[in-house]
Write a protein that holds these residues in place. Sequence first.
Motif, PDB file in Angstrom:
ATOM      1  N   LEU A   1       0.810  -1.014  -0.075  1.00  0.00           N
ATOM      2  CA  LEU A   1       0.080   0.062  -0.047  1.00  0.00           C
ATOM      3  C   LEU A   1       1.060   1.248  -0.138  1.00  0.00           C
ATOM      4  O   LEU A   1       0.704   2.331  -0.467  1.00  0.00           O
ATOM      5  N   LEU A   2       1.877   1.263   0.785  1.00  0.00           N
ATOM      6  CA  LEU A   2       2.814   2.538   0.744  1.00  0.00           C
ATOM      7  C   LEU A   2       3.498   2.454  -0.454  1.00  0.00           C
ATOM      8  O   LEU A   2       3.866   3.747  -0.872  1.00  0.00           O
ATOM      9  N   LEU A   3       3.813   1.499  -1.492  1.00  0.00           N
ATOM     10  CA  LEU A   3       4.287   1.337  -2.556  1.00  0.00           C
ATOM     11  C   LEU A   3       3.569   2.209  -3.497  1.00  0.00           C
ATOM     12  O   LEU A   3       3.821   3.124  -4.291  1.00  0.00           O
ATOM     13  N   ILE A   4       2.109   1.783  -3.587  1.00  0.00           N
ATOM     14  CA  ILE A   4       0.878   2.668  -4.304  1.00  0.00           C
ATOM     15  C   ILE A   4       0.792   3.944  -4.164  1.00  0.00           C
ATOM     16  O   ILE A   4       0.787   4.906  -4.995  1.00  0.00           O
ATOM     17  N   LEU A   5       1.167   4.242  -2.744  1.00  0.00           N
ATOM     18  CA  LEU A   5       0.842   5.690  -2.337  1.00  0.00           C
ATOM     19  C   LEU A   5       1.971   6.547  -2.979  1.00  0.00           C
ATOM     20  O   LEU A   5       2.095   7.547  -3.266  1.00  0.00           O
ATOM     21  N   PHE A   6       3.101   5.994  -2.737  1.00  0.00           N
ATOM     22  CA  PHE A   6       4.264   6.585  -3.310  1.00  0.00           C
ATOM     23  C   PHE A   6       4.414   6.914  -4.739  1.00  0.00           C
ATOM     24  O   PHE A   6       4.574   7.945  -5.266  1.00  0.00           O
ATOM     25  N   LEU A   7       3.843   5.877  -5.345  1.00  0.00           N
ATOM     26  CA  LEU A   7       3.656   6.178  -6.730  1.00  0.00           C
ATOM     27  C   LEU A   7       2.509   7.228  -7.269  1.00  0.00           C
ATOM     28  O   LEU A   7       2.676   8.374  -8.186  1.00  0.00           O
ATOM     29  N   PHE A   8       1.634   7.162  -6.529  1.00  0.00           N
ATOM     30  CA  PHE A   8       0.606   8.258  -6.569  1.00  0.00           C
ATOM     31  C   PHE A   8       1.272   9.781  -6.352  1.00  0.00           C
ATOM     32  O   PHE A   8       1.041  10.539  -7.044  1.00  0.00           O
ATOM     33  N   VAL A   9       2.208   9.758  -5.222  1.00  0.00           N
ATOM     34  CA  VAL A   9       2.546  11.203  -5.050  1.00  0.00           C
ATOM     35  C   VAL A   9       3.533  11.431  -6.016  1.00  0.00           C
ATOM     36  O   VAL A   9       3.840  12.460  -6.335  1.00  0.00           O
ATOM     37  N   LEU A  10       4.621  10.439  -6.290  1.00  0.00           N
ATOM     38  CA  LEU A  10       5.484  10.706  -7.490  1.00  0.00           C
ATOM     39  C   LEU A  10       4.730  11.224  -8.728  1.00  0.00           C
ATOM     40  O   LEU A  10       5.207  12.166  -9.401  1.00  0.00           O
ATOM     41  N   GLY A  11       3.822  10.535  -9.158  1.00  0.00           N
ATOM     42  CA  GLY A  11       3.010  10.959 -10.239  1.00  0.00           C
ATOM     43  C   GLY A  11       2.304  12.355 -10.312  1.00  0.00           C
ATOM     44  O   GLY A  11       2.536  13.192 -11.209  1.00  0.00           O
ATOM     45  N   ASP A  12       2.008  12.684  -9.043  1.00  0.00           N
ATOM     46  CA  ASP A  12       1.588  14.080  -8.516  1.00  0.00           C
ATOM     47  C   ASP A  12       2.272  15.123  -8.907  1.00  0.00           C
ATOM     48  O   ASP A  12       2.329  16.065  -9.521  1.00  0.00           O
ATOM     49  N   ILE A  13       3.511  14.751  -8.333  1.00  0.00           N
ATOM     50  CA  ILE A  13       4.674  15.855  -8.481  1.00  0.00           C
ATOM     51  C   ILE A  13       5.086  16.047  -9.591  1.00  0.00           C
ATOM     52  O   ILE A  13       5.217  17.129 -10.017  1.00  0.00           O
ATOM     53  N   TYR A  14       5.430  14.887 -10.407  1.00  0.00           N
ATOM     54  CA  TYR A  14       5.813  15.140 -11.677  1.00  0.00           C
ATOM     55  C   TYR A  14       4.700  15.765 -12.694  1.00  0.00           C
ATOM     56  O   TYR A  14       5.134  16.475 -13.485  1.00  0.00           O
ATOM     57  N   PHE A  15       3.709  15.490 -12.593  1.00  0.00           N
ATOM     58  CA  PHE A  15       2.575  15.883 -13.553  1.00  0.00           C
ATOM     59  C   PHE A  15       2.359  17.589 -13.151  1.00  0.00           C
ATOM     60  O   PHE A  15       2.251  18.074 -14.233  1.00  0.00           O
ATOM     61  N   PHE A  16       2.667  18.081 -11.988  1.00  0.00           N
ATOM     62  CA  PHE A  16       2.572  19.239 -11.846  1.00  0.00           C
ATOM     63  C   PHE A  16       3.667  20.260 -12.436  1.00  0.00           C
ATOM     64  O   PHE A  16       3.081  21.228 -13.012  1.00  0.00           O
ATOM     65  N   GLN A  17       4.825  19.539 -12.537  1.00  0.00           N
ATOM     66  CA  GLN A  17       5.818  20.188 -13.267  1.00  0.00           C
ATOM     67  C   GLN A  17       5.222  20.384 -14.787  1.00  0.00           C
ATOM     68  O   GLN A  17       5.499  21.479 -15.415  1.00  0.00           O
ATOM     69  N   ALA A  18       4.640  19.365 -15.508  1.00  0.00           N
ATOM     70  CA  ALA A  18       4.098  19.600 -16.598  1.00  0.00           C
ATOM     71  C   ALA A  18       3.042  20.663 -16.874  1.00  0.00           C
ATOM     72  O   ALA A  18       2.830  21.510 -17.721  1.00  0.00           O
ATOM     73  N   PHE A  19       2.102  20.470 -15.863  1.00  0.00           N
ATOM     74  CA  PHE A  19       1.014  21.299 -15.773  1.00  0.00           C
ATOM     75  C   PHE A  19       1.185  22.858 -15.600  1.00  0.00           C
ATOM     76  O   PHE A  19       0.620  23.639 -16.105  1.00  0.00           O
ATOM     77  N   SER A  20       2.246  23.047 -14.701  1.00  0.00           N
ATOM     78  CA  SER A  20       2.819  24.563 -14.534  1.00  0.00           C
ATOM     79  C   SER A  20       3.506  25.156 -15.457  1.00  0.00           C
ATOM     80  O   SER A  20       3.648  26.078 -15.830  1.00  0.00           O
ATOM     81  N   THR A  21       4.125  24.080 -16.523  1.00  0.00           N
ATOM     82  CA  THR A  21       5.018  24.691 -17.541  1.00  0.00           C
ATOM     83  C   THR A  21       3.870  25.126 -18.862  1.00  0.00           C
ATOM     84  O   THR A  21       4.261  26.109 -19.340  1.00  0.00           O
ATOM     85  N   VAL A  22       2.685  24.525 -18.709  1.00  0.00           N
ATOM     86  CA  VAL A  22       1.660  25.170 -19.796  1.00  0.00           C
ATOM     87  C   VAL A  22       0.772  26.038 -19.167  1.00  0.00           C
ATOM     88  O   VAL A  22       0.369  27.086 -19.798  1.00  0.00           O
TER      89      VAL A  22
END
Length: 394
Positions: A5-26
């Motif tokens: 469960l911690l692994l899945i949560l980690f993937l969610f948080v990682l995806g969230d941070i990374y996606f925000f970089q693309a989101f804020s770029t555009v």
Amino acid sequence: MAKRLLLILFLFVLGDIYFFQAFSTVIHGSIWHNMYWGIDILLFFGVFSLIFLRRAGYDVQETATSLITAFLIVFIPKLLAVPFLFVEDLMRIFRSFPPRSIFLSEVVLFLAGAMLLVIFFGLTKGRYFYKVREEVLSFPDLPMAFDGFKITQLSDIHSGSLSDIKRVRKGIELANAQNSDLVLFTGDLVNNKASEMEPWVSDFNRLEAPSGKFSVLGNHDYGDYVQWESVESKALNLNRLKEIHHEMGFKLLLNESIAIEKQGEHISLIGVENWGKGGFHQYGDLAKATLGLDGDTFKILMSHDPSHWDHVTLDYNQHVHLTLAGHTHGMQFGIELFGLKWSPIQYFYKQWAGLYQKQGKYLYVNRGFGFHGLKGRIGVWPEITVITLRKSVV
């Protein structure tokens, strides 16, 4: 379980941070950025609130279902950004980390939008997007009379979640169109209560098979996940559910076996009650179910939870040729395209969808006819399994 469960949560948080970089770029502007993080904060607040309310004894099942759906809508498209942005970061290392590519960020946002469309399809039409999956299995000791014998397997109807009667009837018609000799149902007729199935009895009673219809119970069928007024009311619910199996024309096998006969030969059909790992009840008793059976008899076992195969059936003192299970639903979310097969459920169950073979024994895990928890199916569609038995030449 906690580590996964911690692994899945980690993937969610990682995806969230990374996606925000693309989101804020555009997309610029503090209002949009605050809205982005505000949605995440609300979701995590909802999760912790549900945990607190559940421990306090409140029924949070419907709210939890909605929250799971919201999490998928918000986080899964973001996870698509991770591989693209990670590759870009590897390239940026050797270029003194210039600003992110606007073009790549736009591509990531486009893919996220496309994934959102897939999710909405899964939450609307995907839950009734029935697929027939066929397997042909050969055995040297299969009685000759059963060469070409066809079995239709259904599992996890979860009638409490069904709502579209026309589409459900089309699924039943599709199952009948396979013209199988035998129809087997491997558990979870309801979400919690027998009353959920009563409006559907006449429809599922239409399932036909010349050699009969047989069923077993799943973990949801015992009423273990709701609070009852008394022990007696819970027992009455289970008795009513057993009656419904009979009204549907199914013979419910409760840790017992039955001979399926054809042209003077027979195979043994075995049905055990639910047996699961990781906190699930273990009502199943394979020894009781096979009591008195000849060790050389060709055996087919219905056992709702596929973990029973690994933990009990494989090393059992009698050879069980084929086990049919369900339970996992393939998590109702995953990818099954061009030979690629992935779902988060594989981090919890070794055998989670499709055919498996070990020690000369087969297991087939049906992906489920209905849905539960997530109000739809994304990539892992509802399934009607058709297995044809063949006698192989030694």
